[in-house]
Motif scaffolding. Sequence first.
Motif, PDB file in Angstrom:
ATOM      1  N   THR A  28       0.832  -1.205   0.000  1.00 49.82           N
ATOM      2  CA  THR A  28       0.000   0.000   0.000  1.00 49.82           C
ATOM      3  C   THR A  28       0.865   1.252   0.000  1.00 49.82           C
ATOM      4  O   THR A  28       0.622   2.189  -0.773  1.00 49.82           O
ATOM      5  CB  THR A  28      -0.930   0.010   1.225  1.00 49.82           C
ATOM      6  OG1 THR A  28      -1.709  -1.190   1.223  1.00 49.82           O
ATOM      7  CG2 THR A  28      -1.849   1.205   1.207  1.00 49.82           C
ATOM      8  N   ALA A  29       1.893   1.274   0.853  1.00 48.48           N
ATOM      9  CA  ALA A  29       2.777   2.438   0.912  1.00 48.48           C
ATOM     10  C   ALA A  29       3.516   2.630  -0.415  1.00 48.48           C
ATOM     11  O   ALA A  29       3.661   3.757  -0.900  1.00 48.48           O
ATOM     12  CB  ALA A  29       3.766   2.275   2.056  1.00 48.48           C
ATOM     13  N   TYR A  30       3.983   1.545  -1.004  1.00 52.55           N
ATOM     14  CA  TYR A  30       4.715   1.631  -2.264  1.00 52.55           C
ATOM     15  C   TYR A  30       3.808   2.134  -3.388  1.00 52.55           C
ATOM     16  O   TYR A  30       4.209   2.966  -4.202  1.00 52.55           O
ATOM     17  CB  TYR A  30       5.298   0.257  -2.611  1.00 52.55           C
ATOM     18  CG  TYR A  30       6.353   0.287  -3.665  1.00 52.55           C
ATOM     19  CD1 TYR A  30       7.597   0.863  -3.418  1.00 52.55           C
ATOM     20  CD2 TYR A  30       6.119  -0.255  -4.927  1.00 52.55           C
ATOM     21  CE1 TYR A  30       8.577   0.891  -4.386  1.00 52.55           C
ATOM     22  CE2 TYR A  30       7.091  -0.232  -5.909  1.00 52.55           C
ATOM     23  CZ  TYR A  30       8.322   0.341  -5.636  1.00 52.55           C
ATOM     24  OH  TYR A  30       9.278   0.370  -6.597  1.00 52.55           O
ATOM     25  N   LEU A  31       2.574   1.648  -3.429  1.00 54.22           N
ATOM     26  CA  LEU A  31       1.625   2.103  -4.452  1.00 54.22           C
ATOM     27  C   LEU A  31       1.295   3.590  -4.277  1.00 54.22           C
ATOM     28  O   LEU A  31       1.150   4.314  -5.267  1.00 54.22           O
ATOM     29  CB  LEU A  31       0.344   1.278  -4.407  1.00 54.22           C
ATOM     30  CG  LEU A  31       0.472  -0.135  -4.967  1.00 54.22           C
ATOM     31  CD1 LEU A  31      -0.821  -0.912  -4.737  1.00 54.22           C
ATOM     32  CD2 LEU A  31       0.809  -0.110  -6.447  1.00 54.22           C
ATOM     33  N   MET A  32       1.183   4.051  -3.028  1.00 55.66           N
ATOM     34  CA  MET A  32       0.926   5.464  -2.788  1.00 55.66           C
ATOM     35  C   MET A  32       2.106   6.308  -3.261  1.00 55.66           C
ATOM     36  O   MET A  32       1.917   7.398  -3.816  1.00 55.66           O
ATOM     37  CB  MET A  32       0.644   5.716  -1.303  1.00 55.66           C
ATOM     38  CG  MET A  32      -0.709   5.217  -0.862  1.00 55.66           C
ATOM     39  SD  MET A  32      -0.973   5.331   0.905  1.00 55.66           S
ATOM     40  CE  MET A  32      -0.850   7.073   1.169  1.00 55.66           C
ATOM     41  N   LEU A  33       3.323   5.820  -3.056  1.00 58.02           N
ATOM     42  CA  LEU A  33       4.508   6.528  -3.522  1.00 58.02           C
ATOM     43  C   LEU A  33       4.502   6.645  -5.044  1.00 58.02           C
ATOM     44  O   LEU A  33       4.742   7.723  -5.604  1.00 58.02           O
ATOM     45  CB  LEU A  33       5.765   5.790  -3.052  1.00 58.02           C
ATOM     46  CG  LEU A  33       7.103   6.395  -3.445  1.00 58.02           C
ATOM     47  CD1 LEU A  33       7.306   7.713  -2.715  1.00 58.02           C
ATOM     48  CD2 LEU A  33       8.223   5.432  -3.137  1.00 58.02           C
ATOM     49  N   LEU A  35       1.882   6.393  -7.062  1.00 56.55           N
ATOM     50  CA  LEU A  35       0.765   7.243  -7.461  1.00 56.55           C
ATOM     51  C   LEU A  35       1.113   8.717  -7.282  1.00 56.55           C
ATOM     52  O   LEU A  35       0.815   9.544  -8.148  1.00 56.55           O
ATOM     53  CB  LEU A  35      -0.481   6.891  -6.641  1.00 56.55           C
ATOM     54  CG  LEU A  35      -1.743   7.671  -6.966  1.00 56.55           C
ATOM     55  CD1 LEU A  35      -2.184   7.389  -8.402  1.00 56.55           C
ATOM     56  CD2 LEU A  35      -2.849   7.316  -5.994  1.00 56.55           C
ATOM     57  N   GLY A  36       1.765   9.064  -6.179  1.00 55.57           N
ATOM     58  CA  GLY A  36       2.188  10.443  -5.951  1.00 55.57           C
ATOM     59  C   GLY A  36       3.158  10.911  -7.018  1.00 55.57           C
ATOM     60  O   GLY A  36       3.067  12.041  -7.514  1.00 55.57           O
TER      61      GLY A  36
END
Length: 47
Positions: A28-33, A35-36
């Motif tokens: 989840t954290a990696y995907l948010m990174l 996406l940002g």
Amino acid sequence: MKPLKERVEGIREDPKKLKRLFTFIWVTAYLMLILGFVLMVLIFLYA
């Protein structure tokens, strides 16, 4: 429905659940990174 305290204790005691939770948080954290980063690139391209 179990209380939150019981769920946390169950996750801490079970290595499979702990690994699954860690993997979920990491992905989840990696995907948010990612996406940002994509959003920043798009903003700079169209600004």
